[in-house]
Design an enzyme around this catalytic site. Structure first.
Site, short mmCIF file in Angstrom:
data_model
loop_
_atom_site.label_atom_id
_atom_site.label_comp_id
_atom_site.label_asym_id
_atom_site.label_seq_id
_atom_site.Cartn_x
_atom_site.Cartn_y
_atom_site.Cartn_z
CD GLU A 73 8.74 -2.54 3.78
OE1 GLU A 73 8.85 -1.60 4.58
OE2 GLU A 73 8.60 -2.37 2.56
CE1 TYR A 83 1.23 1.13 4.21
CE2 TYR A 83 1.05 -1.25 4.28
CZ TYR A 83 1.53 -0.08 4.80
OH TYR A 83 2.34 -0.11 5.90
N GLY A 84 2.19 1.10 0.08
CA GLY A 84 3.03 2.27 0.28
C GLY A 84 4.09 2.42 -0.80
CB THR A 85 7.69 3.21 -0.50
OG1 THR A 85 8.09 2.11 0.33
CG2 THR A 85 7.44 4.44 0.37
CG LEU A 86 7.45 -2.21 -1.04
CD1 LEU A 86 7.08 -3.43 -0.19
CD2 LEU A 86 8.83 -2.41 -1.67
N1 PCA Z 1 6.38 -0.39 2.12
C1 PCA Z 1 5.38 -1.36 2.37
C2 PCA Z 1 4.85 -0.99 3.70
C3 PCA Z 1 4.98 0.48 3.73
C4 PCA Z 1 6.00 0.77 2.72
O1 PCA Z 1 6.41 1.86 2.37
C5 PCA Z 1 4.32 -1.27 1.31
O2 PCA Z 1 4.49 -0.55 0.32
O3 PCA Z 1 3.27 -1.90 1.47
#
Ligand code: PCA
Length: 156
Positions: free
Chosen positions: A82, A7-10
């Site tokens: 992570e 949900y984030g930077t990935l």
């Molecule tokens: N990386 C993981 C968790 C938060 C982040 O930045 C993601 O993208 O789901």
């Protein structure tokens, strides 16, 4: 093989998406976009503007993200990347698929609820609950809280 909800930077187009593409880390196959069934607070926190899904179902918003099937090598890499379990914990989340690519026994049916792992956290600071919550993370969003990459942190 493990299903992971990111949900984030990935996510595609976000600062750490290249980690998912790097086959030295293992394999990740995109299978579609999804939204959490329950609401969760997705906040941006800390001096590096890191996105965190707080493991508090019922608060915040239904969060959008992407589902990947990863091999064991990629799963180990992501756990390390992570800082799991210190910073994030990998926990199960119920999802509604919004868009699926491909077909196969590993592909969930549209509309059905579906379970995957995600990197959420139980170890957040209490004050993070005061932060605005987001439905969909974008490092370059109007919030102005651009993610500080690992490489940039190491230079300071
Ligand atoms: N990386 C993981 C968790 C938060 C982040 O930045 C993601 O993208 O789901």
């Amino acid at each position: 093989m493990t299903h992971i909800f990111v949900y984030g930077t990935l996510k595609k187009g976000q600062p750490n998406y290249d980690r998912m593409l790097n086959t030295a880390n293992g394999r990740a196959q995109f299978i579609g976009r999804a939204r959490t069934i329950e609401k969760y607070p997705l906040v941006i926190a800390g001096k590096y503007n890191i996105p965190f899904l707080l493991n508090i179902p019922g608060q915040g918003q239904r969060v959008q993200g992407e589902v990947y099937i990863v091999d064991d090598k990629m799963l180990k890499f992501l756990d390390w990347f992570e800082s799991c379990p210190q910073m994030y914990q990998r926990s199960r989340v119920q999802l509604e698929m919004e868009e699926c690519v491909g077909e196969g026994e590993d592909t969930p049916n549209m509309g059905n609820s579906f379970e995957a792992f995600t990197y959420s956290t139980n170890t957040h600071k209490p004050e993070w609950l005061q932060n605005p919550t987001f439905e969909s993370y974008d490092s370059h969003g109007e919030h102005g809280l651009r993610y500080v990459t690992r490489e940039a942190r190491d230079m300071h």
